[in-house]
Design a protein around this motif. Structure first.
Motif, PDB file in Angstrom:
ATOM      1  N   MET A  44       1.020  10.087   2.452  1.00  0.00           N
ATOM      2  CA  MET A  44      -0.179   9.670   1.707  1.00  0.00           C
ATOM      3  C   MET A  44       0.045   8.337   1.006  1.00  0.00           C
ATOM      4  SD  MET A  44      -2.004  13.115   0.297  1.00  0.00           S
ATOM      5  CE  MET A  44      -0.653  13.640  -0.708  1.00  0.00           C
ATOM      6  N   GLN A  45       1.235   8.149   0.472  1.00  0.00           N
ATOM      7  CA  GLN A  45       1.531   6.877  -0.181  1.00  0.00           C
ATOM      8  C   GLN A  45       1.497   5.742   0.843  1.00  0.00           C
ATOM      9  OE1 GLN A  45       5.119   6.845  -2.510  1.00  0.00           O
ATOM     10  NE2 GLN A  45       4.943   4.685  -3.003  1.00  0.00           N
ATOM     11  N   MET A  46       2.074   5.976   2.005  1.00  0.00           N
ATOM     12  CA  MET A  46       2.067   4.962   3.057  1.00  0.00           C
ATOM     13  C   MET A  46       0.632   4.633   3.487  1.00  0.00           C
ATOM     14  SD  MET A  46       3.812   5.099   6.834  1.00  0.00           S
ATOM     15  CE  MET A  46       2.687   6.356   7.386  1.00  0.00           C
ATOM     16  N   LEU A  47      -0.167   5.654   3.701  1.00  0.00           N
ATOM     17  CA  LEU A  47      -1.555   5.437   4.121  1.00  0.00           C
ATOM     18  C   LEU A  47      -2.378   4.766   3.018  1.00  0.00           C
ATOM     19  CD1 LEU A  47      -2.181   8.755   6.052  1.00  0.00           C
ATOM     20  CD2 LEU A  47      -2.056   6.451   7.027  1.00  0.00           C
ATOM     21  N   THR A  48      -2.114   5.130   1.776  1.00  0.00           N
ATOM     22  CA  THR A  48      -2.806   4.495   0.660  1.00  0.00           C
ATOM     23  C   THR A  48      -2.487   3.005   0.630  1.00  0.00           C
ATOM     24  OG1 THR A  48      -2.816   6.528  -0.635  1.00  0.00           O
ATOM     25  CG2 THR A  48      -3.049   4.463  -1.859  1.00  0.00           C
ATOM     26  N   ASN A  49      -1.209   2.667   0.788  1.00  0.00           N
ATOM     27  CA  ASN A  49      -0.825   1.253   0.804  1.00  0.00           C
ATOM     28  C   ASN A  49      -1.468   0.511   1.976  1.00  0.00           C
ATOM     29  OD1 ASN A  49       0.754   1.195  -1.523  1.00  0.00           O
ATOM     30  ND2 ASN A  49       2.538   1.949  -0.425  1.00  0.00           N
ATOM     31  N   ARG A  50      -1.546   1.170   3.104  1.00  0.00           N
ATOM     32  CA  ARG A  50      -2.100   0.535   4.301  1.00  0.00           C
ATOM     33  C   ARG A  50      -3.614   0.360   4.209  1.00  0.00           C
ATOM     34  NH1 ARG A  50      -3.935   3.172   9.155  1.00  0.00           N
ATOM     35  NH2 ARG A  50      -4.319   1.593  10.721  1.00  0.00           N
ATOM     36  N   ASN A  51      -4.303   1.388   3.710  1.00  0.00           N
ATOM     37  CA  ASN A  51      -5.763   1.408   3.780  1.00  0.00           C
ATOM     38  C   ASN A  51      -6.474   0.918   2.524  1.00  0.00           C
ATOM     39  OD1 ASN A  51      -5.544   2.494   6.369  1.00  0.00           O
ATOM     40  ND2 ASN A  51      -5.548   4.585   5.599  1.00  0.00           N
ATOM     41  N   SER A  52      -5.810   0.937   1.394  1.00  0.00           N
ATOM     42  CA  SER A  52      -6.472   0.534   0.154  1.00  0.00           C
ATOM     43  C   SER A  52      -6.857  -0.936   0.172  1.00  0.00           C
ATOM     44  CB  SER A  52      -5.562   0.795  -1.045  1.00  0.00           C
ATOM     45  OG  SER A  52      -5.415   2.164  -1.240  1.00  0.00           O
ATOM     46  N   MET A  53      -7.992  -1.187  -0.387  1.00  0.00           N
ATOM     47  CA  MET A  53      -8.522  -2.548  -0.546  1.00  0.00           C
ATOM     48  C   MET A  53      -8.695  -3.267   0.790  1.00  0.00           C
ATOM     49  SD  MET A  53      -8.928  -2.341  -3.668  1.00  0.00           S
ATOM     50  CE  MET A  53      -8.369  -0.997  -4.673  1.00  0.00           C
ATOM     51  N   LEU A  74     -10.166  -9.829  -7.672  1.00  0.00           N
ATOM     52  CA  LEU A  74      -8.930  -9.418  -8.342  1.00  0.00           C
ATOM     53  C   LEU A  74      -8.268  -8.260  -7.586  1.00  0.00           C
ATOM     54  CD1 LEU A  74      -7.102  -9.788 -10.823  1.00  0.00           C
ATOM     55  CD2 LEU A  74      -8.571  -8.171 -12.034  1.00  0.00           C
ATOM     56  N   MET A  75      -9.080  -7.327  -7.091  1.00  0.00           N
ATOM     57  CA  MET A  75      -8.552  -6.191  -6.339  1.00  0.00           C
ATOM     58  C   MET A  75      -7.854  -6.667  -5.061  1.00  0.00           C
ATOM     59  SD  MET A  75     -11.919  -3.834  -7.006  1.00  0.00           S
ATOM     60  CE  MET A  75     -11.529  -2.349  -6.104  1.00  0.00           C
ATOM     61  N   SER A  76      -8.460  -7.617  -4.375  1.00  0.00           N
ATOM     62  CA  SER A  76      -7.879  -8.171  -3.157  1.00  0.00           C
ATOM     63  C   SER A  76      -6.580  -8.910  -3.469  1.00  0.00           C
ATOM     64  CB  SER A  76      -8.881  -9.111  -2.484  1.00  0.00           C
ATOM     65  OG  SER A  76      -8.327  -9.686  -1.337  1.00  0.00           O
ATOM     66  N   ALA A  77      -6.592  -9.690  -4.552  1.00  0.00           N
ATOM     67  CA  ALA A  77      -5.386 -10.422  -4.943  1.00  0.00           C
ATOM     68  C   ALA A  77      -4.250  -9.458  -5.296  1.00  0.00           C
ATOM     69  CB  ALA A  77      -5.695 -11.339  -6.129  1.00  0.00           C
ATOM     70  N   ALA A  78      -4.575  -8.366  -5.975  1.00  0.00           N
ATOM     71  CA  ALA A  78      -3.551  -7.377  -6.340  1.00  0.00           C
ATOM     72  C   ALA A  78      -2.880  -6.814  -5.089  1.00  0.00           C
ATOM     73  CB  ALA A  78      -4.171  -6.256  -7.162  1.00  0.00           C
ATOM     74  N   LYS A  79      -3.680  -6.575  -4.055  1.00  0.00           N
ATOM     75  CA  LYS A  79      -3.084  -6.065  -2.819  1.00  0.00           C
ATOM     76  C   LYS A  79      -2.225  -7.144  -2.165  1.00  0.00           C
ATOM     77  CE  LYS A  79      -3.717  -3.881   1.574  1.00  0.00           C
ATOM     78  NZ  LYS A  79      -4.507  -3.007   2.391  1.00  0.00           N
ATOM     79  N   ASN A  80      -2.751  -8.360  -2.051  1.00  0.00           N
ATOM     80  CA  ASN A  80      -2.033  -9.443  -1.375  1.00  0.00           C
ATOM     81  C   ASN A  80      -0.740  -9.827  -2.088  1.00  0.00           C
ATOM     82  OD1 ASN A  80      -3.995  -9.531   0.599  1.00  0.00           O
ATOM     83  ND2 ASN A  80      -5.161 -11.141  -0.422  1.00  0.00           N
ATOM     84  N   LEU A  81      -0.696  -9.651  -3.402  1.00  0.00           N
ATOM     85  CA  LEU A  81       0.505  -9.977  -4.171  1.00  0.00           C
ATOM     86  C   LEU A  81       1.507  -8.821  -4.235  1.00  0.00           C
ATOM     87  CD1 LEU A  81      -1.147 -11.913  -7.131  1.00  0.00           C
ATOM     88  CD2 LEU A  81       0.248 -12.877  -5.276  1.00  0.00           C
ATOM     89  N   GLY A  82       1.146  -7.664  -3.699  1.00  0.00           N
ATOM     90  CA  GLY A  82       2.033  -6.509  -3.714  1.00  0.00           C
ATOM     91  C   GLY A  82       1.919  -5.662  -4.966  1.00  0.00           C
ATOM     92  N   ARG A 134       0.908  -2.044  -4.280  1.00  0.00           N
ATOM     93  CA  ARG A 134       2.025  -1.224  -3.787  1.00  0.00           C
ATOM     94  C   ARG A 134       2.853  -0.700  -4.962  1.00  0.00           C
ATOM     95  NH1 ARG A 134       4.324  -0.685   1.224  1.00  0.00           N
ATOM     96  NH2 ARG A 134       2.903  -2.235   2.052  1.00  0.00           N
ATOM     97  N   VAL A 135       3.069  -1.525  -5.974  1.00  0.00           N
ATOM     98  CA  VAL A 135       3.818  -1.102  -7.166  1.00  0.00           C
ATOM     99  C   VAL A 135       3.049  -0.015  -7.909  1.00  0.00           C
ATOM    100  CG1 VAL A 135       4.673  -1.856  -9.423  1.00  0.00           C
ATOM    101  CG2 VAL A 135       5.016  -3.307  -7.421  1.00  0.00           C
ATOM    102  N   LEU A 136       1.732  -0.233  -8.100  1.00  0.00           N
ATOM    103  CA  LEU A 136       0.915   0.758  -8.798  1.00  0.00           C
ATOM    104  C   LEU A 136       0.860   2.078  -8.033  1.00  0.00           C
ATOM    105  CD1 LEU A 136      -2.017  -1.527  -9.993  1.00  0.00           C
ATOM    106  CD2 LEU A 136      -0.152  -0.573 -11.373  1.00  0.00           C
ATOM    107  N   THR A 137       0.782   1.995  -6.715  1.00  0.00           N
ATOM    108  CA  THR A 137       0.761   3.200  -5.892  1.00  0.00           C
ATOM    109  C   THR A 137       2.080   3.962  -6.035  1.00  0.00           C
ATOM    110  OG1 THR A 137      -0.732   2.146  -4.319  1.00  0.00           O
ATOM    111  CG2 THR A 137       0.450   4.070  -3.539  1.00  0.00           C
ATOM    112  N   ALA A 138       3.190   3.245  -6.035  1.00  0.00           N
ATOM    113  CA  ALA A 138       4.502   3.885  -6.181  1.00  0.00           C
ATOM    114  C   ALA A 138       4.593   4.600  -7.523  1.00  0.00           C
ATOM    115  CB  ALA A 138       5.617   2.850  -6.052  1.00  0.00           C
ATOM    116  N   ILE A 139       4.087   3.973  -8.573  1.00  0.00           N
ATOM    117  CA  ILE A 139       4.110   4.596  -9.910  1.00  0.00           C
ATOM    118  C   ILE A 139       3.225   5.835  -9.915  1.00  0.00           C
ATOM    119  CG2 ILE A 139       3.419   4.286 -12.323  1.00  0.00           C
ATOM    120  CD1 ILE A 139       4.243   1.285 -11.939  1.00  0.00           C
ATOM    121  N   ALA A 140       2.032   5.719  -9.350  1.00  0.00           N
ATOM    122  CA  ALA A 140       1.093   6.847  -9.326  1.00  0.00           C
ATOM    123  C   ALA A 140       1.666   8.025  -8.552  1.00  0.00           C
ATOM    124  CB  ALA A 140      -0.240   6.417  -8.724  1.00  0.00           C
TER     125      ALA A 140
END
Length: 156
Positions: free
Chosen positions: A59-68, A25-33, A36-42
């Motif tokens: 940090m937001q950019m790196l989080t999006n790039r490196n998470s999951m 589910l975590m991988s799917a959340a990243k692949n579906l974008g 990125r939405v959750l990171t923007a909200i956080a």
């Protein structure tokens, strides 16, 4: 000289290591974008004055790039078995050990004591409590550097 310096490290036997993470589910959340939405909200809700707007953007950019990442997901998938294998292990007695640990962990009130026991298991072990959250190197880099210097001077 060799030593181990840890910043809010995991400890064999710490609570919560039997958690099953929904890595698919975590991988799917990243692949579906969705990640990125959750990171923007956080990041929009995080008005931490310790960071400039530029640093927050980075940090937001790196989080999006490196998470999951595949490596992270693999770690989460095997966390229980890895911690199980770590039970009963420790640092060599003669290896100097400096542990910076979150001073107050609300999810695990024994957090600091776990680190103190780990430091007590070696001949030269020190724990430095730091107020903050897990990513101490993000907000307390100066204190960490000062603590390392003081520890090194005090030993030599």
């Amino acid at each position: 000289m060799s030593a181990f310096v840890g910043i809010d490290t995991s400890v064999p036997g710490q609570p919560g290591t039997d958690t099953q993470f929904p890595t698919g589910l975590m991988s799917a959340a990243k692949n579906l974008g969705l990640l990125r939405v959750l990171t923007a909200i956080a990041f929009a809700d995080d008005n931490n004055p310790a960071y400039s707007d530029y640093a927050n953007d980075q940090m937001q950019m790196l989080t999006n790039r490196n998470s999951m990442s595949p490596t992270y997901l693999n770690e989460m998938e095997h966390i229980g078995s890895n911690f199980q294998r770590a039970l009963g292990t420790g640092f060599p007695k003669d290896l100097p050990l400096l542990l910076f640990a979150v001073a107050e962990n609300k999810q695990n009130p024994e957090w600091l004591e776990l680190h103190r026991r780990q430091a007590a298991s070696v001949t030269d072990g020190t724990v430095v409590p730091i107020p903050g959250e897990h990513y101490l190197h993000h907000t307390h880099a100066g204190e960490l550097a000062d603590g390392m210097r003081a520890w090194e001077v005090g030993r030599g």
